[in-house]
Design a protein around this motif. Structure first.
Motif, mmCIF file in Angstrom:
data_model
loop_
_atom_site.group_PDB
_atom_site.id
_atom_site.type_symbol
_atom_site.label_atom_id
_atom_site.label_comp_id
_atom_site.label_asym_id
_atom_site.label_seq_id
_atom_site.Cartn_x
_atom_site.Cartn_y
_atom_site.Cartn_z
ATOM 1 N N THR A 167 0.841 -1.192 0.000
ATOM 2 C CA THR A 167 0.000 0.000 0.000
ATOM 3 C C THR A 167 0.878 1.244 0.000
ATOM 4 O OG1 THR A 167 -0.122 -0.002 2.415
ATOM 5 C CG2 THR A 167 -1.908 -1.115 1.218
ATOM 6 N N GLY A 168 0.341 2.290 -0.571
ATOM 7 C CA GLY A 168 1.040 3.559 -0.584
ATOM 8 C C GLY A 168 0.089 4.690 -0.265
ATOM 9 N N LEU A 169 0.538 5.608 0.570
ATOM 10 C CA LEU A 169 -0.237 6.784 0.938
ATOM 11 C C LEU A 169 0.551 8.014 0.525
ATOM 12 C CD1 LEU A 169 -2.599 8.131 2.495
ATOM 13 C CD2 LEU A 169 -1.157 7.975 4.537
ATOM 14 N N LEU A 170 -0.079 8.889 -0.241
ATOM 15 C CA LEU A 170 0.542 10.133 -0.696
ATOM 16 C C LEU A 170 -0.357 11.269 -0.235
ATOM 17 C CD1 LEU A 170 1.050 8.899 -4.360
ATOM 18 C CD2 LEU A 170 2.795 8.951 -2.588
ATOM 19 N N ASP A 171 -0.086 11.777 0.945
ATOM 20 C CA ASP A 171 -0.951 12.791 1.545
ATOM 21 C C ASP A 171 -0.109 14.031 1.837
ATOM 22 O OD1 ASP A 171 -3.005 14.135 2.804
ATOM 23 O OD2 ASP A 171 -2.800 13.031 4.688
ATOM 24 N N GLY A 172 -0.116 14.986 0.912
ATOM 25 C CA GLY A 172 0.705 16.177 1.076
ATOM 26 C C GLY A 172 2.164 15.796 1.170
ATOM 27 N N GLU A 173 2.801 16.162 2.272
ATOM 28 C CA GLU A 173 4.203 15.825 2.489
ATOM 29 C C GLU A 173 4.375 14.389 2.986
ATOM 30 O OE1 GLU A 173 6.918 17.821 1.816
ATOM 31 O OE2 GLU A 173 5.365 19.001 0.810
ATOM 32 N N ARG A 174 3.308 13.806 3.457
ATOM 33 C CA ARG A 174 3.377 12.461 4.029
ATOM 34 C C ARG A 174 3.409 11.418 2.912
ATOM 35 N NH1 ARG A 174 -1.264 9.778 7.645
ATOM 36 N NH2 ARG A 174 -0.230 7.821 8.082
ATOM 37 N N ARG A 175 4.432 10.599 2.934
ATOM 38 C CA ARG A 175 4.592 9.504 1.989
ATOM 39 C C ARG A 175 4.849 8.247 2.798
ATOM 40 N NH1 ARG A 175 3.110 12.946 -1.249
ATOM 41 N NH2 ARG A 175 4.333 13.902 -2.863
ATOM 42 N N GLU A 176 4.033 7.246 2.587
ATOM 43 C CA GLU A 176 4.170 6.034 3.381
ATOM 44 C C GLU A 176 3.893 4.822 2.507
ATOM 45 O OE1 GLU A 176 1.368 4.243 6.746
ATOM 46 O OE2 GLU A 176 2.336 6.128 7.341
ATOM 47 N N ALA A 177 4.780 3.848 2.546
ATOM 48 C CA ALA A 177 4.591 2.594 1.811
ATOM 49 C C ALA A 177 4.693 1.434 2.795
ATOM 50 C CB ALA A 177 5.646 2.460 0.720
ATOM 51 N N ARG A 178 3.826 0.462 2.603
ATOM 52 C CA ARG A 178 3.815 -0.708 3.485
ATOM 53 C C ARG A 178 3.715 -1.990 2.648
ATOM 54 N NH1 ARG A 178 2.965 0.125 8.888
ATOM 55 N NH2 ARG A 178 2.636 2.288 9.454
ATOM 56 N N ARG A 179 4.291 -3.035 3.192
ATOM 57 C CA ARG A 179 4.201 -4.373 2.595
ATOM 58 C C ARG A 179 3.632 -5.276 3.682
ATOM 59 N NH1 ARG A 179 7.419 -7.553 -1.386
ATOM 60 N NH2 ARG A 179 7.269 -9.710 -0.692
ATOM 61 N N ASN A 180 2.444 -5.811 3.430
ATOM 62 C CA ASN A 180 1.735 -6.631 4.421
ATOM 63 C C ASN A 180 1.674 -5.929 5.778
ATOM 64 O OD1 ASN A 180 1.237 -8.566 2.513
ATOM 65 N ND2 ASN A 180 2.904 -9.903 3.149
ATOM 66 N N MET B 218 7.831 -0.014 4.595
ATOM 67 C CA MET B 218 8.893 -0.312 3.635
ATOM 68 C C MET B 218 9.931 0.803 3.704
ATOM 69 S SD MET B 218 6.624 -1.579 0.365
ATOM 70 C CE MET B 218 8.049 -1.724 -0.707
ATOM 71 N N ALA B 219 11.167 0.441 3.494
ATOM 72 C CA ALA B 219 12.238 1.437 3.472
ATOM 73 C C ALA B 219 12.085 2.305 2.220
ATOM 74 C CB ALA B 219 13.590 0.747 3.465
ATOM 75 N N ALA B 220 12.476 3.559 2.339
ATOM 76 C CA ALA B 220 12.453 4.450 1.176
ATOM 77 C C ALA B 220 13.484 3.965 0.169
ATOM 78 C CB ALA B 220 12.774 5.880 1.605
ATOM 79 N N ASP C 42 16.398 4.179 -2.525
ATOM 80 C CA ASP C 42 17.563 5.015 -2.775
ATOM 81 C C ASP C 42 17.538 5.379 -4.254
ATOM 82 O OD1 ASP C 42 19.992 6.209 -3.160
ATOM 83 O OD2 ASP C 42 21.189 4.458 -2.575
ATOM 84 N N LEU C 43 17.137 6.593 -4.570
ATOM 85 C CA LEU C 43 17.006 7.014 -5.967
ATOM 86 C C LEU C 43 18.349 7.231 -6.642
ATOM 87 C CD1 LEU C 43 13.939 9.392 -5.635
ATOM 88 C CD2 LEU C 43 13.998 6.960 -6.219
ATOM 89 N N GLU C 44 19.412 7.206 -5.871
ATOM 90 C CA GLU C 44 20.761 7.373 -6.426
ATOM 91 C C GLU C 44 21.452 6.028 -6.678
ATOM 92 O OE1 GLU C 44 21.874 10.408 -7.273
ATOM 93 O OE2 GLU C 44 19.933 11.158 -6.598
ATOM 94 N N ARG C 45 20.778 4.949 -6.359
ATOM 95 C CA ARG C 45 21.422 3.634 -6.508
ATOM 96 C C ARG C 45 21.719 3.332 -7.976
ATOM 97 N NH1 ARG C 45 15.818 1.016 -5.261
ATOM 98 N NH2 ARG C 45 15.146 0.480 -7.353
ATOM 99 N N GLU C 46 22.689 2.511 -8.163
ATOM 100 C CA GLU C 46 23.096 2.107 -9.509
ATOM 101 C C GLU C 46 22.058 1.144 -10.089
ATOM 102 O OE1 GLU C 46 26.702 -0.390 -11.639
ATOM 103 O OE2 GLU C 46 26.958 0.336 -9.602
#
Length: 176
Positions: free
Chosen positions: A90-103, A107-109, A111-115
């Motif tokens: 699940t993902g919640l996108l509420d203004g500045e609040r961003r939250e992702a869950r698995r079961n 979930m960890a954010a 890393d958008l810089e990863r190779e």
């Protein structure tokens, strides 16, 4: 692809469960008729009740259920169900609040810089050689869009490449 009884049954169950949650919300589903692609300014559920019907019929575990909710023209909530893996993301996108869950577990954010090392692509594109097979990364084919988005979200893949446009119901839930 041909629709199955499972596509329609899933659509019916989701419609009955979700519509009462937000009275007056609109419904957009791959399996239902709708008057407009998205009703601007009004709450709208966007659903693919069985994404990956082709894989489902073939007995491949690469299908899922995806639900997104738009409020005031913004995607605010999404869910991706992967029945073969027993996973609900699940993902919640509420203004500045961003939250992702698995079961239910955070979930960890990402890393958008990863190779980039591993890329997931459409099984159909891969089998029809629409994806150049000499990309400089490990490329693996997979069925439904929601499963590919889930792989990108949980880090199983670094990137999801698509060779063509996707419908809103294919990507809304997985994007959130």
């Amino acid at each position: 692809s041909d629709l199955t009884e499972a596509d329609y049954a899933s659509d019916d169950v989701l419609h009955r469960m979700l519509m009462p949650l937000i009275p007056g919300a609109h419904w957009i589903s791959e399996e239902s008729e709708q008057d407009a692609p998205l009703v601007h300014g009004e709450p709208t559920w966007v659903v693919d009740p069985l994404d990956g019907t082709r894989e489902f019929v073939r007995g491949l575990p690469e299908f899922g259920v995806t639900v997104g909710l738009f409020v005031d023209d913004r995607l605010v909530l999404g869910a991706a169900g992967l029945p073969s893996d027993g996973v609900v993301m699940t993902g919640l996108l509420d203004g500045e609040r961003r939250e992702a869950r698995r079961n239910g577990e955070p979930m960890a954010a990402l890393d958008l810089e990863r190779e980039v090392r591993r890329v997931v692509v459409s099984r159909n594109d891969y089998e029809r050689h629409r994806i150049h097979l000499q990309l400089p990364w490990d490329v693996y084919p997979c069925g439904s869009a929601v499963v590919k988005l889930a792989h990108a979200a949980d880090g199983s893949a670094d990137v999801y490449f698509s060779t063509g446009p996707r419908s809103i119901w294919d990507v809304a839930g997985g994007t959130a």
